[in-house]
Design a protein around this motif. Structure first.
Motif, PDB file in Angstrom:
ATOM      1  N   LEU A 134     -49.161 -52.718  56.155  1.00  0.00           N
ATOM      2  CA  LEU A 134     -48.265 -53.587  56.339  1.00  0.00           C
ATOM      3  C   LEU A 134     -49.070 -54.503  56.996  1.00  0.00           C
ATOM      4  O   LEU A 134     -48.492 -56.191  57.455  1.00  0.00           O
ATOM      5  N   THR A 135     -50.349 -54.791  56.928  1.00  0.00           N
ATOM      6  CA  THR A 135     -51.267 -55.895  56.921  1.00  0.00           C
ATOM      7  C   THR A 135     -51.654 -56.978  56.471  1.00  0.00           C
ATOM      8  O   THR A 135     -51.398 -58.076  56.681  1.00  0.00           O
ATOM      9  N   ALA A 136     -50.903 -56.460  54.551  1.00  0.00           N
ATOM     10  CA  ALA A 136     -51.112 -57.297  53.496  1.00  0.00           C
ATOM     11  C   ALA A 136     -49.723 -58.159  54.071  1.00  0.00           C
ATOM     12  O   ALA A 136     -49.434 -58.965  53.078  1.00  0.00           O
ATOM     13  N   ALA A 137     -48.705 -57.520  54.451  1.00  0.00           N
ATOM     14  CA  ALA A 137     -46.885 -57.896  54.416  1.00  0.00           C
ATOM     15  C   ALA A 137     -46.484 -58.120  53.101  1.00  0.00           C
ATOM     16  O   ALA A 137     -46.303 -58.698  52.389  1.00  0.00           O
ATOM     17  N   LEU A 138     -47.448 -56.222  52.138  1.00  0.00           N
ATOM     18  CA  LEU A 138     -46.502 -56.396  51.463  1.00  0.00           C
ATOM     19  C   LEU A 138     -44.973 -56.478  51.056  1.00  0.00           C
ATOM     20  O   LEU A 138     -44.556 -55.865  52.086  1.00  0.00           O
ATOM     21  N   PRO A 139     -44.632 -56.618  50.024  1.00  0.00           N
ATOM     22  CA  PRO A 139     -42.523 -56.380  50.142  1.00  0.00           C
ATOM     23  C   PRO A 139     -42.695 -55.027  50.207  1.00  0.00           C
ATOM     24  O   PRO A 139     -43.208 -54.224  49.692  1.00  0.00           O
ATOM     25  N   TRP A 140     -41.187 -54.111  50.448  1.00  0.00           N
ATOM     26  CA  TRP A 140     -40.874 -53.141  50.538  1.00  0.00           C
ATOM     27  C   TRP A 140     -41.046 -52.426  50.037  1.00  0.00           C
ATOM     28  O   TRP A 140     -41.612 -51.115  50.185  1.00  0.00           O
ATOM     29  N   ALA A 266     -46.235 -59.559  64.624  1.00  0.00           N
ATOM     30  CA  ALA A 266     -44.993 -60.280  64.275  1.00  0.00           C
ATOM     31  C   ALA A 266     -44.829 -61.725  62.931  1.00  0.00           C
ATOM     32  O   ALA A 266     -44.156 -62.048  62.099  1.00  0.00           O
ATOM     33  N   ARG A 267     -46.817 -61.929  62.822  1.00  0.00           N
ATOM     34  CA  ARG A 267     -47.214 -62.345  62.021  1.00  0.00           C
ATOM     35  C   ARG A 267     -46.729 -61.713  60.263  1.00  0.00           C
ATOM     36  O   ARG A 267     -46.196 -62.616  59.401  1.00  0.00           O
TER      37      ARG A 267
END
Length: 309
Positions: A134-140, A266-267
């Motif tokens: 989630l920190t890396a904003a990896l695709p679900w 949010a980022r």
């Protein structure tokens, strides 16, 4: 008398000879001593204190920005229960050893296997990965697949530990293959995603991801020396796994929370609404919100238009 009352009596209280288990099997089983139990209790105390610390830090943030605090606190909370069980000499079963050692450190026909450790890992390792990915904003889709492989790694490790024959190493190989892919995602895909989200996000992920990658590579080595190869004593096993868990959970958690101190979730695509959020009403009236056209919904009837708010 006072010292005797305060002594660690868990091994005697929770002896495995109850419930019809023969004394002979118990005497031939390589088990932790009071020193191992004391170490498990010490790690349990650290996990409990870490849980309170992470929850305490959570209340300093708005409710919409506590997701990483809650996940991290959940990790140490579950680990606290697991280490409480192991310190109490509970949550294990004797398994016939494949390799019989003549050394005092690993002599016995059976070895205690703490299955409660794997229950802990089955819950906490996906949460650790959730913190990182989630920190890396990896695709679900990638995130869910990595968690699936993590469960494969943990389950095969448990099954292998409970197998007495050489077939245990087949399960060990499956687990290592799953770990190899997880390491690949952390080192390459997730790192690139994190760096693309900003320098601060990339820095936080690099610190925590590097620590996790290094520690997780050491876990199979510990498994090979303990459950797999029966090389070291269960007290040494307790120290080996305990040190790894201390760095992988409380130390990791502290590093992660510190790295997120200035990052708005949010980022990372984690915009969470709260019931008293001031901008929530404005957001709901935004054009396109709830499938509407914004403030008005035009209904045309002939030459007139009725507008409703």
């Amino acid at each position: 008398m006072s010292l005797n009352k305060r002594a660690n009596n868990a091994l005697n209280t929770n002896s495995y000879t109850v419930n019809g288990i023969s004394q002979a099997v118990n005497n031939q089983t390589l088990q932790i001593t009071t020193h191992g139990s004391d170490w498990y209790w010490a790690v349990c105390a650290v996990m409990v204190c870490s849980t309170f610390a992470f929850m305490g830090l959570a209340v300093t943030k708005p409710r919409t920005q506590r997701i990483f605090h809650y996940i991290t606190a959940a990790i140490t909370m579950v680990a606290s229960i697991a280490y409480f069980s192991m310190g109490s000499n509970l949550g294990w079963t004797p398994i016939p050893v494949e390799f019989h050692r003549n050394t005092p450190q690993a002599h016995g026909n059976y070895r205690e296997i703490f299955y409660v450790r794997y229950i802990d890992w089955f819950i906490t390792t996906p949460l650790l990965l959730l913190d990182l990915l989630l920190t890396a904003a990896l695709p679900w889709p990638t995130l869910m697949y990595v968690i699936l492989l993590d469960w494969v790694m943990i389950v095969t490790g448990l099954v292998g530990a409970l197998v007495a024959s050489g077939y245990k190493w087949g399960y060990f190989a499956f687990g290592c293959a799953a770990l190899a892919y997880i390491v690949y995602v952390l080192v390459f895909e997730a790192r690139k995603h994190a760096n693309a989200m900003g320098r601060d996000v990339g820095k936080a992920f690099t610190y925590c991801g590097s620590l996790t990658t290094l520690l997780w590579i050491l876990y199979p080595i510990a498994w090979g020396l303990c459950e797999g190869g029966n090389v070291i004593h269960p007290d040494s096993e307790a120290i080996f796994y305990g040190i790894l868990d201390l760095f992988a959970k409380p130390v990791f958690g502290a590093l992660l929370i510190w790295g997120h101190r200035g990052i708005d979730p949010a980022r990372l695509g984690l915009h969470i609404h709260d019931y008293d959020e001031k901008d929530l009403a404005i957001e709901m009236k935004r054009p396109g919100a709830n499938g509407t056209n914004g403030h008005t919904n035009g209904i045309t009837n002939g030459n007139s238009t009725e507008q409703t708010v």
